[in-house]
Design a protein around this motif. Structure first.
Motif, mmCIF file in Angstrom:
data_model
loop_
_atom_site.group_PDB
_atom_site.id
_atom_site.type_symbol
_atom_site.label_atom_id
_atom_site.label_comp_id
_atom_site.label_asym_id
_atom_site.label_seq_id
_atom_site.Cartn_x
_atom_site.Cartn_y
_atom_site.Cartn_z
ATOM 1 N N SER A 293 0.861 -1.204 0.038
ATOM 2 C CA SER A 293 0.036 0.138 -0.049
ATOM 3 C C SER A 293 1.010 1.198 0.118
ATOM 4 O O SER A 293 0.646 2.434 -0.781
ATOM 5 C CB SER A 293 -0.900 -0.008 1.290
ATOM 6 N N MET A 294 1.860 1.128 0.862
ATOM 7 C CA MET A 294 2.887 2.263 0.779
ATOM 8 C C MET A 294 3.712 2.639 -0.351
ATOM 9 O O MET A 294 3.536 3.825 -0.835
ATOM 10 C CB MET A 294 4.019 2.050 2.086
ATOM 11 N N ILE A 295 4.027 1.642 -0.960
ATOM 12 C CA ILE A 295 4.823 1.761 -2.309
ATOM 13 C C ILE A 295 3.773 2.248 -3.421
ATOM 14 O O ILE A 295 4.243 2.981 -3.993
ATOM 15 C CB ILE A 295 5.396 0.330 -2.476
ATOM 16 N N SER A 296 2.458 1.636 -3.487
ATOM 17 C CA SER A 296 1.815 1.920 -4.571
ATOM 18 C C SER A 296 1.390 3.553 -4.169
ATOM 19 O O SER A 296 1.157 4.390 -5.170
ATOM 20 C CB SER A 296 0.454 0.996 -4.632
ATOM 21 N N ALA A 297 1.000 3.845 -3.154
ATOM 22 C CA ALA A 297 0.674 5.250 -2.657
ATOM 23 C C ALA A 297 1.787 6.376 -3.140
ATOM 24 O O ALA A 297 1.486 7.397 -3.958
ATOM 25 C CB ALA A 297 0.563 5.331 -1.296
ATOM 26 N N VAL A 298 2.987 5.970 -3.040
ATOM 27 C CA VAL A 298 4.000 6.772 -3.756
ATOM 28 C C VAL A 298 4.259 6.691 -5.022
ATOM 29 O O VAL A 298 4.159 7.943 -5.773
ATOM 30 C CB VAL A 298 5.357 6.205 -2.950
ATOM 31 N N ILE A 299 4.184 5.507 -5.735
ATOM 32 C CA ILE A 299 4.144 5.282 -7.199
ATOM 33 C C ILE A 299 3.097 6.115 -7.814
ATOM 34 O O ILE A 299 3.335 7.153 -8.868
ATOM 35 C CB ILE A 299 4.112 3.930 -7.782
ATOM 36 N N LEU A 300 1.792 5.932 -7.156
ATOM 37 C CA LEU A 300 0.631 6.479 -7.975
ATOM 38 C C LEU A 300 0.734 8.227 -7.655
ATOM 39 O O LEU A 300 -0.044 8.736 -8.169
ATOM 40 C CB LEU A 300 -0.660 5.886 -7.544
ATOM 41 N N THR A 301 1.298 8.463 -6.517
ATOM 42 C CA THR A 301 1.339 9.944 -6.472
ATOM 43 C C THR A 301 2.341 10.704 -7.283
ATOM 44 O O THR A 301 2.027 11.716 -8.034
ATOM 45 C CB THR A 301 1.523 10.465 -5.148
ATOM 46 N N LEU A 302 3.299 9.926 -7.737
ATOM 47 C CA LEU A 302 4.256 10.314 -8.549
ATOM 48 C C LEU A 302 3.992 10.334 -9.966
ATOM 49 O O LEU A 302 4.376 11.278 -10.570
ATOM 50 C CB LEU A 302 5.740 9.631 -8.521
ATOM 51 N N LEU A 303 3.145 9.430 -10.235
ATOM 52 C CA LEU A 303 3.052 9.023 -11.696
ATOM 53 C C LEU A 303 2.158 10.111 -12.333
ATOM 54 O O LEU A 303 2.752 10.800 -13.485
ATOM 55 C CB LEU A 303 2.121 7.675 -12.085
ATOM 56 N N PRO A 304 1.025 10.814 -11.720
ATOM 57 C CA PRO A 304 0.631 11.912 -12.394
ATOM 58 C C PRO A 304 1.397 13.211 -12.504
ATOM 59 O O PRO A 304 1.452 14.041 -13.575
ATOM 60 C CB PRO A 304 -0.594 12.204 -11.567
ATOM 61 N N GLU A 305 2.309 13.180 -11.518
ATOM 62 C CA GLU A 305 3.258 14.325 -11.620
ATOM 63 C C GLU A 305 4.377 14.379 -12.845
ATOM 64 O O GLU A 305 4.660 15.193 -13.341
ATOM 65 C CB GLU A 305 4.087 14.520 -10.447
ATOM 66 N N TYR A 306 4.654 12.995 -12.929
ATOM 67 C CA TYR A 306 5.857 12.709 -14.082
ATOM 68 C C TYR A 306 5.173 12.684 -15.336
ATOM 69 O O TYR A 306 5.608 12.640 -16.376
ATOM 70 C CB TYR A 306 6.577 11.419 -13.653
ATOM 71 N N LEU A 307 3.965 12.507 -15.376
ATOM 72 C CA LEU A 307 2.993 12.553 -16.624
ATOM 73 C C LEU A 307 2.736 14.102 -16.990
ATOM 74 O O LEU A 307 1.907 14.238 -18.072
ATOM 75 C CB LEU A 307 1.896 11.614 -16.410
ATOM 76 N N ARG A 308 3.166 15.009 -16.249
ATOM 77 C CA ARG A 308 2.957 16.625 -16.725
ATOM 78 C C ARG A 308 3.123 16.746 -17.888
ATOM 79 O O ARG A 308 2.443 17.686 -18.504
ATOM 80 C CB ARG A 308 3.614 17.289 -15.753
ATOM 81 N N PHE A 309 4.209 16.161 -18.547
ATOM 82 C CA PHE A 309 4.572 16.793 -19.745
ATOM 83 C C PHE A 309 3.762 16.277 -20.805
ATOM 84 O O PHE A 309 3.696 16.838 -21.764
ATOM 85 C CB PHE A 309 6.029 16.160 -20.248
ATOM 86 N N LEU A 310 2.785 15.567 -20.585
ATOM 87 C CA LEU A 310 1.639 15.053 -21.663
ATOM 88 C C LEU A 310 0.581 16.026 -21.412
ATOM 89 O O LEU A 310 -0.166 15.960 -22.215
ATOM 90 C CB LEU A 310 1.210 13.615 -21.244
ATOM 91 N N LYS A 311 0.409 17.133 -20.613
ATOM 92 C CA LYS A 311 -0.414 18.237 -20.547
ATOM 93 C C LYS A 311 -1.814 17.572 -20.329
ATOM 94 O O LYS A 311 -1.995 16.687 -19.453
ATOM 95 C CB LYS A 311 -0.261 19.077 -21.767
ATOM 96 N N ASN A 312 -2.647 17.798 -21.425
ATOM 97 C CA ASN A 312 -3.976 17.555 -21.425
ATOM 98 C C ASN A 312 -4.205 16.019 -21.349
ATOM 99 O O ASN A 312 -5.376 15.507 -21.193
ATOM 100 C CB ASN A 312 -4.598 18.091 -22.447
ATOM 101 N N TYR A 313 -3.207 15.387 -21.830
ATOM 102 C CA TYR A 313 -3.430 13.759 -22.102
ATOM 103 C C TYR A 313 -2.881 13.048 -20.751
ATOM 104 O O TYR A 313 -3.171 11.940 -20.790
ATOM 105 C CB TYR A 313 -2.681 13.309 -23.098
ATOM 106 N N ARG A 314 -2.703 13.791 -19.818
ATOM 107 C CA ARG A 314 -2.088 13.190 -18.424
ATOM 108 C C ARG A 314 -3.091 12.282 -17.830
ATOM 109 O O ARG A 314 -2.561 10.900 -17.568
ATOM 110 C CB ARG A 314 -1.700 14.205 -17.630
ATOM 111 N N MET A 315 -4.240 12.808 -17.639
ATOM 112 C CA MET A 315 -5.209 11.895 -16.842
ATOM 113 C C MET A 315 -5.664 10.764 -17.529
ATOM 114 O O MET A 315 -5.981 9.837 -17.078
ATOM 115 C CB MET A 315 -6.386 12.780 -16.118
ATOM 116 N N LEU A 316 -5.874 11.071 -18.898
ATOM 117 C CA LEU A 316 -6.233 10.030 -20.024
ATOM 118 C C LEU A 316 -5.468 8.914 -19.821
ATOM 119 O O LEU A 316 -5.549 7.598 -19.540
ATOM 120 C CB LEU A 316 -6.106 10.521 -21.106
ATOM 121 N N ILE A 317 -3.814 9.139 -19.809
ATOM 122 C CA ILE A 317 -2.925 8.207 -19.858
ATOM 123 C C ILE A 317 -2.956 7.457 -18.421
ATOM 124 O O ILE A 317 -2.855 6.060 -18.493
ATOM 125 C CB ILE A 317 -1.517 8.570 -19.801
#
Lengths: 361, 293
Positions: A293-317
């Protein structure tokens, strides 16, 4: 020394390893911050890792260990956040010592969340399965809704409360503490990365020790077969309420830490989406696996931040990643494929071949 | 008099909830899964109507037909791609996948139509009915919604009771393995259920967005959750239950909003739901839960 290490139980050893890893990561982060090598974004995320980690661990207790689906975890967090922040705002001039004030705020937040944990725990005894999911979802929405309409202010006559905007009349010099949809503004920013890490470790130790204790085994027995558990004399009522209350308490604590990390606390943040997000942490980290749970909380909090370069497609991805991960993890066809193509197996087969060849030679 | 007009308003909202709740309840009854993406199918339906009518300038009838077709295809596709591989997985995994699909649809809509709330032109062009010397005014949308709800209710019950596919649905929902032995194609039956549920969602979207009248990428979520609650309220898996639950929920919501508090109306609805479930843990018309030892 080696003898001593061997004597420690397996559970304690794995706890020590996890806590040690968290502390090492914490120290590494501190060094990076000290050296000025950590970006501003990352610094902001560090706190999020901690309170999302706490939320994920505490939800795992209900979903993974007790086996009841809860869609209202954000509700407990919201209660903790609002009562803790309310306390801090009221006491800001009364208790000057930050340490004492913040400790009391944490206590108040955790206790009030625990009270609601008991109430929901009682409901849990009546309702089961998907119906319970709805009850918890409804609970989360009620909390959000009520806090959205709640106005509490203080003036020379004392506290005043009202439901709905514009109904609260304060005397001159009075201040609004909870201002409905605007929430609480100007909470002292008392929670730091260090405090959050300490509470994350505390949450981990308490919950993982609970799981491996007599009570934890009782809770898991209820999950696996309620009737069988009852017939061997396990008090289902007690343990269900216990699990729910502990889970709520830690969610409340995480809420207090969250509230003291931001300036404006709004109830609209704690909707159904937040509960779902925490549930996603738990499910992707492995149901019943606290470290996961801890590990996935960290990864899934990081993931959207690192997908920021995708701009509008971020949440879609993000959504696509979520679906693909679930299918890859859980679909019987994928599980079979993974078994056939696992690296471990391939390595094993290779070793066998080499061994055979050597024997023949 | 005012009470009567609030009651009618509540029944209108409740009818929309009922139609959406039918989709939830049928899917739950047959596939035993909570399809969280159902609310977003409504949103997609609304946007199809919006595109065909407001952007392409076509007739409302064409728009409604397009919405029904698109939603049906969408429902079947979602089932085929996202849910079918997980048929034997834990219910929690399916739930998270459904949430993933819901995010996907919302963000697709956000990408295509932007974050702004769009104004939705009503599909119906009807004069409001005035009763009691103009004291009660019932809008055309309300009349159409209530009639549509009744027609759908009767049609669906007949379909399930009389047709071969409908009876296959009952069989699958009672016992999947036994249904297979009787020669029922389970995958096809589940796909049909999704198709019907999604087509109903399209109808609901037309009715709902015509009376609000605005639409955005997230405007399917809340009616979705409410309808879901309505389905549970009436007893999930039961078709008359969805109808009763939906209408009760709509009436309670509107009366709560008008008489108690505008801001607390949702809280009242949810509180009543919890109380009902405490008294009847499987909803108003839900089947009793038997435990075998």
């Amino acid at each position: 020394m080696a003898d001593y290490i061997r004597k420690i139980s397996k559970n304690t050893r794995s706890n020590l390893i996890t806590v040690g890893t968290i502390i090492l990561i914490y120290l590494a982060c501190q060094v990076l911050i000290g050296a000025g090598m950590m970006s501003f974004l990352m610094k902001g995320l560090l706190m999020q890792f901690c309170y999302y980690g706490m939320l994920a661990i505490s939800l795992n207790l209900t979903v993974g260990i007790l086996g009841e689906l809860s869609l209202g975890h954000a509700g407990f967090m919201c209660i903790g956040a609002f009562t803790g922040a309310f306390f801090s705002k009221c006491m800001i001039n009364v208790i000057q010592n930050t340490f004492i004030r913040f400790s009391l705020a944490l206590l108040v937040g955790a206790l009030s969340a625990a009270v609601f944990g008991v109430i929901i725990g009682v409901v849990v005894l009546r309702v089961r399965g998907d119906y319970l999911a709805i009850v918890t979802l409804a609970f989360g929405e009620i909390v959000k809704n009520v806090l959205n309409a709640l106005h509490i202010g203080i003036d020379s006559d004392g506290f005043h409360a009202a439901m709905g905007a514009g109904k609260l009349e304060l005397k001159e010099g009075g201040t609004m503490i909870i201002d409905g949809a605007q929430g609480i503004i100007g909470i002292p920013r008392n929670s730091t990365f260090t405090i959050s890490v300490i509470f994350l470790i505390l949450t981990y130790i308490i919950i993982s020790n609970l799981v491996n204790s007599r009570s934890g085994r009782a809770i898991m027995a209820i999950r696996d077969n309620r009737i069988a558990a009852e017939s061997v004399g396990i008090d289902v009522t007690k343990f269900k309420i216990l699990a729910f209350t502990i889970s709520a308490t830690f969610a409340g604590l995480a809420g207090v830490i969250y509230a003291h990390n931001i300036n404006t606390l709004e109830s609209s943040k704690f909707g159904y989406n937040m509960s779902i997000m925490i549930l996603v942490f738990v499910v992707l980290g492995g149901i019943g696996n606290i470290r996961g749970s801890m590990i996935s909380a960290v990864i899934l909090t990081l993931l959207p931040e690192y997908l920021r370069f995708l701009k509008n497609y971020r949440m879609l991805i993000y959504a696509i990643v979520l679906i693909v991960m679930m299918i890859f993890n859980w679909s019987p066809a994928c599980i079979k494929w993974r078994k056939e193509h696992s690296i471990k197996d391939a390595a094993f087969r290779l070793a066998k071949k080499v061994f055979k060849a050597r024997k023949e030679a | 008099m005012r009470f009567l007009s609030y009651l009618i308003e509540g029944i209108r909202l409740g009818s929309v909830y009922s139609i959406i709740a039918l989709g939830y309840t049928m899917v739950y009854g047959i596939a035993k899964m909570l399809n969280f993406a159902h609310g977003d199918v409504i949103m997609v339906g609304g946007f199809v109507v919006f595109t065909v009518m407001s952007i392409w300038g076509q007739s409302p009838i064409l728009a409604v037909i397009a919405a029904v077709i698109v939603c049906t295809l969408l429902g079947v596709t979602i089932e085929r791609i996202a849910y079918r591989p997980l048929r034997k997985a834990t219910s929690l995994a399916v739930l998270i996948t459904a949430i993933g699909v819901s995010y996907l649809l919302q963000n697709l809509a956000l990408l295509i139509f932007g974050a702004n709330i769009k104004s939705f032109t009503s599909v119906f062009n009807l004069e409001p009915i005035r009763l009691a010397e103009g004291e009660i005014s019932i809008s055309g949308e309300t009349v159409v919604t209530i009639i549509a709800c009744i027609v759908i209710m009767i049609g669906l019950t007949t379909f399930i009771k009389r047709s071969k596919t409908g009876r296959a649905m009952i069989a699958v929902s009672e016992d999947k393995d036994a249904a297979v032995l009787m020669g029922v194609n389970v995958n096809k039956t589940i796909a049909t259920t999704f198709a019907i549920g999604s087509a109903l969602a399209a109808v609901a979207s037309v009715l709902q967005f015509s009376s609000i009248p605005s639409i955005s990428a997230t405007s399917g979520a809340m009616p979705g959750i409410k309808a879901f609650i309505a389905a549970v309220f009436g007893g999930i898996g039961s078709i008359p239950g969805a109808m009763i639950g939906g209408i009760l929920l709509g009436v309670i919501e509107i009366l709560g909003r008008r008489y108690i508090s505008m801001e607390l109306s949702d809280a009242i609805v949810f509180l009543i739901l919890i109380l009902v479930l405490l008294v009847k843990p499987t909803g108003i018309l839900g089947k009793k839960y038997h435990e075998k030892v």
